[in-house]
Design a protein around this motif. Structure first.
Motif, PDB file in Angstrom:
ATOM      1  N   GLY A 167     -12.905 -21.010   2.068  1.00 14.92           N
ATOM      2  CA  GLY A 167     -12.504 -19.610   1.912  1.00 14.92           C
ATOM      3  C   GLY A 167     -11.023 -19.342   2.144  1.00 14.92           C
ATOM      4  N   GLY A 168     -10.417 -19.951   3.169  1.00 19.59           N
ATOM      5  CA  GLY A 168      -9.008 -19.689   3.476  1.00 19.59           C
ATOM      6  C   GLY A 168      -8.081 -20.824   3.050  1.00 19.59           C
ATOM      7  N   GLN A 169      -8.630 -21.902   2.497  1.00 17.33           N
ATOM      8  CA  GLN A 169      -7.805 -23.090   2.174  1.00 17.33           C
ATOM      9  C   GLN A 169      -7.530 -23.195   0.681  1.00 17.33           C
ATOM     10  N   VAL A 170      -8.006 -22.194  -0.060  1.00 16.45           N
ATOM     11  CA  VAL A 170      -7.802 -22.216  -1.511  1.00 16.45           C
ATOM     12  C   VAL A 170      -7.280 -20.851  -1.923  1.00 16.45           C
ATOM     13  N   LEU A 171      -6.223 -20.832  -2.752  1.00 19.87           N
ATOM     14  CA  LEU A 171      -5.683 -19.580  -3.278  1.00 19.87           C
ATOM     15  C   LEU A 171      -5.906 -19.591  -4.788  1.00 19.87           C
TER      16      LEU A 171
END
Ligand SMILES: Nc1ncnc2c1ncn2[C@@H]1O[C@H](COP(=O)(O)OP(=O)(O)O)[C@@H](O)[C@H]1O
Ligand SMILES: [Mg+2]
Length: 244
Positions: A167-171
């Motif tokens: 969730g927070g490691q991919v943009l």
């Protein structure tokens, strides 16, 4: 540059030290960091981002780093600077592994590394947990591209380490997923990126209804075969078993 970006306030690094060195701006480390950034060519801090705890915005802040927008040699970039309260001593290993991933289009392009920072491309898009696909077709494209990047990382021998919680490691920018945060990455462990990510994406609320869970027997079997060969064919079988 978008109009929001060009109208965003620019401050000198020293004026922005409470954001750049959050949460301990009054430390000798902060003075060293600011000098290091200036020497590397970081000209301004730019007030962009939705993380507002320091009083000035950051693009993000995690265990290891503060990520802020900046102008570096005339270019709008993202800078990840080691947090003053981090137990880590340097950003060099993370920078090395990010650069390797960036060379293969997996991570955003890295422009420069310093002892305590990474200067890299600013990704204009939400994290995977905030991302809202415009259509089922788009969601499928993003998931397939992302899983392909996990496959490439496996082939490179780099284990990202945090793709079970992507969730927070991919943009996501223009339907292209970018893997960031190589803080826990290692080139010494056996890579398990695709296996971790297959479990991770099946927990994302927007993707849950589209993919087979990774504990489903057919997916598990395909992943087992994939881990033995790391071949492109076996990767494609994993996608098929997941319903992608
Ligand atoms: N290149 C980038 N462009 C835009 N935002 C970024 C970029 N890199 C990181 N971020 C934002 O900063 C957050 C924290 O970055 P991350 O590398 O995960 O730091 P940490 O290692 O401290 O967890 C990310 O979740 C993302 O929201
Ligand atoms: Mg992180």
């Amino acid at each position: 540059m978008s109009s929001a970006e060009s109208s965003a306030e620019r401050l000198s690094l020293r004026e922005a030290r409470r954001a750049v060195c959050y949460p301990r701006p009054d430390t000798p480390y902060c003075d060293r960091l600011l000098e290091e950034l200036e020497e590397a060519g970081v000209e301004y801090y730019v007030a962009l981002g939705s993380y507002r705890k320091p009083g000035l915005p950051l693009l993000g802040s995690g265990w290891a780093g503060n990520v802020f927008a900046a102008v570096w040699r005339g270019v709008l970039v993202a800078v990840k600077a080691l947090r003053p309260d981090s137990r880590r001593r340097s950003m060099l290993r993370e920078c090395l592994l990010s650069s390797l991933a960036a060379a293969y289009g997996i991570a955003p392009r890295v422009y420069a590394c310093t002892l305590h920072s990474i200067i890299y491309r600013l990704v204009r898009g939400p994290t995977l947990s905030r991302y809202k696909p415009g259509s089922r077709w788009e969601a499928r494209l993003v998931l397939r591209r992302l899983l392909y990047k996990a496959y490439l990382l496996d082939r490179l021998g780099v284990d990202h380490g945090e793709l079970v919680r992507p969730g927070g490691q991919v943009l996501v920018e223009d339907s292209e997923p970018w893997i960031v945060d190589f803080d826990s990455a290692s080139a010494r462990r056996k890579p398990r990126n695709l296996t971790s990510l297959a479990a991770g994406v099946s927990r994302l609320p927007w993707a849950r209804s589209m993919v087979m869970p990774s504990n489903e027997p057919r997916v598990r079997e395909a992943l087992r075969r994939y881990r033995r060969s790391l071949s492109l064919e076996a990767f494609e079988e994993v996608l098929e078993a997941m319903g992608l």
